[in-house]
Design an enzyme around this catalytic site. Structure first.
Site, PDB file in Angstrom:
ATOM      1  N   THR A   1       5.901   4.248   5.095  1.00  0.00           N
ATOM      2  CA  THR A   1       6.608   5.281   6.180  1.00  0.00           C
ATOM      3  C   THR A   1       8.076   5.447   6.131  1.00  0.00           C
ATOM      4  OG1 THR A   1       7.180   5.534   8.469  1.00  0.00           O
ATOM      5  CG2 THR A   1       7.052   3.419   7.843  1.00  0.00           C
ATOM      6  N   ASP A   2       8.669   6.631   6.365  1.00  0.00           N
ATOM      7  CA  ASP A   2      10.274   6.838   6.269  1.00  0.00           C
ATOM      8  C   ASP A   2      10.714   5.858   7.266  1.00  0.00           C
ATOM      9  OD1 ASP A   2       9.465   7.899   8.683  1.00  0.00           O
ATOM     10  OD2 ASP A   2      10.172   9.851   8.275  1.00  0.00           O
TER      11      ASP A   2
END
Length: 310
Positions: free
Chosen positions: A127-128
């Site tokens: 995930t970012d």
């Protein structure tokens, strides 16, 4: 070449979409699924491909080494794509130990099995949020080699998994790749997530809670574009490489909520500002040039999807 591909978290939002995508794109491959069947899992997500004779799904915990070994011993997957994860930030603040169990220990167990049974590729869905956040007034974007500064227990568990995956690649030679994706939207998404939650509250005339002042900015991508990106990474990407995945559709939470309410013909009076989430990230943005060099490009538009909520 026909492959056995293992998809963990196969009954969840992104995992189910990926299984359907893969079934349609590579019908000769055999799909093997694992799902713990938590609150976020829904077997009905796979109704459209449930009749496929050679697809099999196992119920179990990826952190259970004996269970995972039994699946690998029987099915011998060549590729493993790990979607299985606890993913709700609020829940991670309340019970971080559940996130460490699934998101760190579970990844270790899967990789041990990949090594033991000679899997050709382990792909970790990240995930970012592992990067931390950016100032609201900035125009910069995170690159794959940037340092990780997670803010929440969820993000920290995913960052821990990323580092563990890289360590397995260097120490044991595990063939691997990692993708870090921005916020997803699309079919099957659980109602605890922002877009379906706002739509559900609006449909029922319930209050729509907004953390802080609602100015936190997120970058959105359609789940099918995300699935296509993973396809590109698996087939064209380099081993031991990290790829950022983003459609570059940034919007602040409050503006997004206003859009949804307008589309549904509901009053902004439903909006209720609540105390901000502890450690709430301000802005996410990622450079995706590495992925785009493989030929991938996002094809979906957030506004088009929002109009389907009517």
């Amino acid at each position: 070449m026909k492959r056995n591909i293992l998809i963990t978290g196969i009954y969840g939002f992104i995992g189910a979409n990926f299984a359907i995508y893969w079934n349609n794109r590579y019908p000769d491959d055999r799909i093997i699924g694992i799902d713990k069947m938590t609150y976020a899992a829904n077997p009905a997500n796979l109704d459209s491909i449930a009749g496929r004779a050679d697809m099999i799904c196992y119920r179990g915990d990826i952190a259970d080494a004996a269970f995972v070994q039994s699946v690998f011993e029987k099915e011998r997957p060549q590729w493993v794509v790990n979607f299985a994860a606890e993913s709700h930030v609020d829940r991670s603040i309340e019970t971080p130990e559940l996130f460490i169990h699934s998101n760190v220990l579970g990844v270790s167990v899967l990789m041990d099995a990949c090594l033991r049974f000679g899997a050709d590729r382990f792909h970790q869905i990240s995930t970012d949020e592992v990067y931390g956040d950016l100032p609201l007034d900035s125009t910069c974007a995170f690159e794959e080699e940037d340092a990780l500064h997670p803010s929440s227990p969820y993000a920290a568990s995913k960052a821990s998994a990323d580092l563990l995956v890289q360590a397995y690649g260097r120490t044991y030679g595990l063939p691997l790749s990692i993708s870090r994706c921005s916020n997803n939207y699309g079919r099957f998404q659980h109602r605890e997530k922002l877009i379906p939650k706002v739509a559900d509250c609006a449909h029922h005339g319930f209050s729509v809670p907004v953390y802080g002042n609602g100015k936190n900015r997120r970058d959105w991508i359609h789940v099918e574009d995300h699935c296509m990106a993973i396809d590109y990474i698996l087939h064209k990407g380099k081993e031991k490489q990290i790829y950022n995945v983003s459609a570059h559709e940034e919007i602040d939470n409050l503006t997004l909520i206003h859009k949804i309410l307008a589309i549904l013909g509901k009053s902004d009076d439903l909006i209720t500002f609540v105390n901000d989430r502890p450690g709430h990230d301000r802005r996410y943005a990622m450079d995706t040039s590495r992925l785009e060099k493989l030929g991938w490009k996002a094809t979906r538009n957030l506004d088009d999807f929002l109009n389907t909520l009517k």
